[in-house]
Design a protein around this motif. Structure first.
Motif, short mmCIF file in Angstrom:
data_model
loop_
_atom_site.label_atom_id
_atom_site.label_comp_id
_atom_site.label_asym_id
_atom_site.label_seq_id
_atom_site.Cartn_x
_atom_site.Cartn_y
_atom_site.Cartn_z
N SER A 229 -8.62 1.63 1.94
CA SER A 229 -8.90 2.17 3.28
C SER A 229 -10.35 2.64 3.35
O SER A 229 -11.03 2.41 4.36
CB SER A 229 -7.98 3.34 3.59
OG SER A 229 -6.65 3.00 3.32
N LYS B 45 -8.11 3.88 -1.64
CA LYS B 45 -9.37 3.21 -2.01
C LYS B 45 -9.69 2.05 -1.07
O LYS B 45 -10.82 1.91 -0.61
CB LYS B 45 -9.30 2.71 -3.47
CG LYS B 45 -9.04 3.83 -4.47
CD LYS B 45 -8.91 3.32 -5.88
CE LYS B 45 -7.74 2.36 -6.10
NZ LYS B 45 -6.42 2.97 -5.81
N ASP C 208 -6.58 14.23 7.22
CA ASP C 208 -5.82 14.38 8.48
C ASP C 208 -4.44 14.98 8.24
O ASP C 208 -3.79 15.47 9.17
CB ASP C 208 -5.70 13.03 9.19
CG ASP C 208 -5.14 11.95 8.28
OD1 ASP C 208 -4.01 11.51 8.50
OD2 ASP C 208 -5.81 11.56 7.30
N SER D 168 -1.37 -2.32 -4.84
CA SER D 168 -1.52 -3.50 -3.98
C SER D 168 -2.85 -4.22 -4.22
O SER D 168 -2.94 -5.41 -3.98
CB SER D 168 -1.34 -3.14 -2.51
OG SER D 168 -2.11 -2.03 -2.18
N1 GTP Z 1 -2.65 9.80 6.61
C1 GTP Z 1 -3.51 9.00 5.97
N2 GTP Z 1 -3.08 7.94 5.29
C2 GTP Z 1 -3.99 7.17 4.66
C3 GTP Z 1 -5.39 7.45 4.71
N3 GTP Z 1 -6.03 6.53 3.96
C4 GTP Z 1 -5.08 5.69 3.49
N4 GTP Z 1 -3.86 6.06 3.91
C5 GTP Z 1 -2.56 5.40 3.60
O1 GTP Z 1 -2.34 5.45 2.20
C6 GTP Z 1 -1.71 4.27 1.74
C7 GTP Z 1 -2.52 3.64 0.62
O2 GTP Z 1 -3.75 3.20 1.12
P1 GTP Z 1 -4.63 2.11 0.35
O3 GTP Z 1 -5.98 2.12 0.99
O4 GTP Z 1 -3.92 0.81 0.28
O5 GTP Z 1 -4.70 2.77 -1.09
P2 GTP Z 1 -5.27 2.18 -2.47
O6 GTP Z 1 -5.81 3.32 -3.23
O7 GTP Z 1 -6.21 1.06 -2.18
O8 GTP Z 1 -3.93 1.66 -3.16
P3 GTP Z 1 -3.71 0.54 -4.30
O9 GTP Z 1 -4.73 -0.56 -4.12
O10 GTP Z 1 -2.32 0.06 -4.06
O11 GTP Z 1 -3.85 1.23 -5.60
C8 GTP Z 1 -1.58 3.37 2.97
O12 GTP Z 1 -0.28 3.49 3.47
C9 GTP Z 1 -2.61 3.92 3.95
O13 GTP Z 1 -2.25 3.69 5.29
C10 GTP Z 1 -5.82 8.60 5.46
O14 GTP Z 1 -7.00 8.96 5.55
N5 GTP Z 1 -4.82 9.34 6.06
#
Ligand code: GTP
Ligand code: MG
Length: 302
Positions: free
Chosen positions: A93, A91, A183, A111
């Motif tokens: 990202s 999310k 990816d 996080s």
């Molecule tokens: N391979 C890959 N990894 C990704 C991609 N988008 C995010 N990640 C990885 O996934 C992990 C989580 O990404 P976040 O964006 O922090 O996810 P979130 O949903 O915000 O997570 P929380 O806030 O902790 O709930 C990180 O290690 C990123 O680098 C993607 O498109 N491809």
């Protein structure tokens, strides 16, 4: 502290006293109840703890019901989308790809602990985008999901859709399924996922924050989910406005005139249009002419 208290009880009691959120208090209290002395002398204590738990659960229920508005006072812009999904689905990202927001991307779970806000400009239209913390966590803000225009549901597997739909039952919002981390998939896997989502008639995008696959498609689908039109204005002899004004579909030239002339549409002497709703560039129309997305309107005033 009760006599002969179990060490786990003592630990839970300490945690309970330091708990910051309602969910945490409930969890610790349940732990205290499970470790409370089982002998007769402990009866009173257990009844007391259960009474306290009941009150906390009632409070939680009340909060849930009043989940109409957000816990934190975010001012909602005209066009708004909220990113929801499980922890680590990407999310933050996605938010970073779409906006200038400073969200923390991390491989650790949970996080993001408070909503993160960013602004995206799509062909002149400003769209507010908010990351809602992980849907399975206590940080998740139900109010945000309930009041937004469009939900961007970020997933890494098709099963997650069902789990999330269960958690947002009854929420009638535009929904875009964002299958993130594309990816990591090969062509065959992508093809399968696309055809499954298509057959279920989801509005979806295969997306990657890493290699930017699907970013333009996402922006486009996001804007069209709002079902609004963009209208540019121009003064005679000048270029069209840099940013469009957002209207409901079917808006008339008069509504545009009212807006830009601050209520003085009767000052308009002549209206010309360019774009999708015009028969030819610069067509002269009446003020009741219905506009379409990306039209340009020019007013000559008396
Ligand atoms: N391979 C890959 N990894 C990704 C991609 N988008 C995010 N990640 C990885 O996934 C992990 C989580 O990404 P976040 O964006 O922090 O996810 P979130 O949903 O915000 O997570 P929380 O806030 O902790 O709930 C990180 O290690 C990123 O680098 C993607 O498109 N491809
Ligand atoms: Mg996050």
């Amino acid at each position: 502290m009760p006599i002969n208290a179990h060490p786990e009880y003592i630990a839970a009691e300490g945690e309970y006293l330091h708990a910051k959120t309602l969910e945490e208090k409930i969890e610790k209290l349940r732990k205290m109840i499970s470790y409370a002395p089982a002998h007769k002398g402990g009866e009173n204590l257990r009844a007391q703890l259960r009474g306290r738990l009941k009150k906390l659960l009632e409070e939680k229920e009340k909060n849930k019901k009043s989940g109409k508005s957000s816990r934190i006072g975010i001012k909602k812009e005209d066009l708004q989308a909220v990113i929801i999904g499980k922890s680590n689905s990407g999310k933050s990202s996605v938010l970073k790809e779409l906006t200038n927001a400073k969200a923390e991307v991390s491989h650790t779970h949970f996080s993001t602990t408070s909503p993160k806000i960013g602004m995206m400009n799509y062909q002149g239209a400003n769209i507010q985008i908010i990351e809602n913390p992980a849907i399975e966590s206590e940080y998740y803000d139900k109010g945000l999901t309930n009041t937004t225009d469009t939900l961007i549901i970020t997933i890494n597997s098709i099963q997650e859709i069902k789990e999330i739909e269960e958690l947002i039952k009854g929420v009638q919002k535009n929904k875009i399924i964002l299958f993130n981390k594309s990816d990591l998939l090969n062509l065959e896997e992508k093809r399968k996922i696309s055809s499954t989502l298509q057959s279920k008639k989801y509005n979806f995008v295969l997306f990657s924050s890493t290699n930017k696959e699907g970013i333009e498609e996402l922006k486009e689908k996001l804007f069209s989910s709002f079902n609004k039109i963009r209208v540019y204005t121009k003064e005679p002899g000048k270029e069209k406005s840099k940013n469009p004004i957002i209207f409901e579909p079917g808006a008339t030239a008069k509504e545009v005139a009212e807006k830009i002339l601050k209520g003085f549409s009767e000052k308009v002497k002549e209206t010309r249009i360019w774009g999708p709703s015009s028969k030819f560039p610069g067509q002269i129309v009446g003020l009741n002419h219905k506009l379409m997305d990306l039209d340009v309107v020019e007013f000559k005033t008396k």
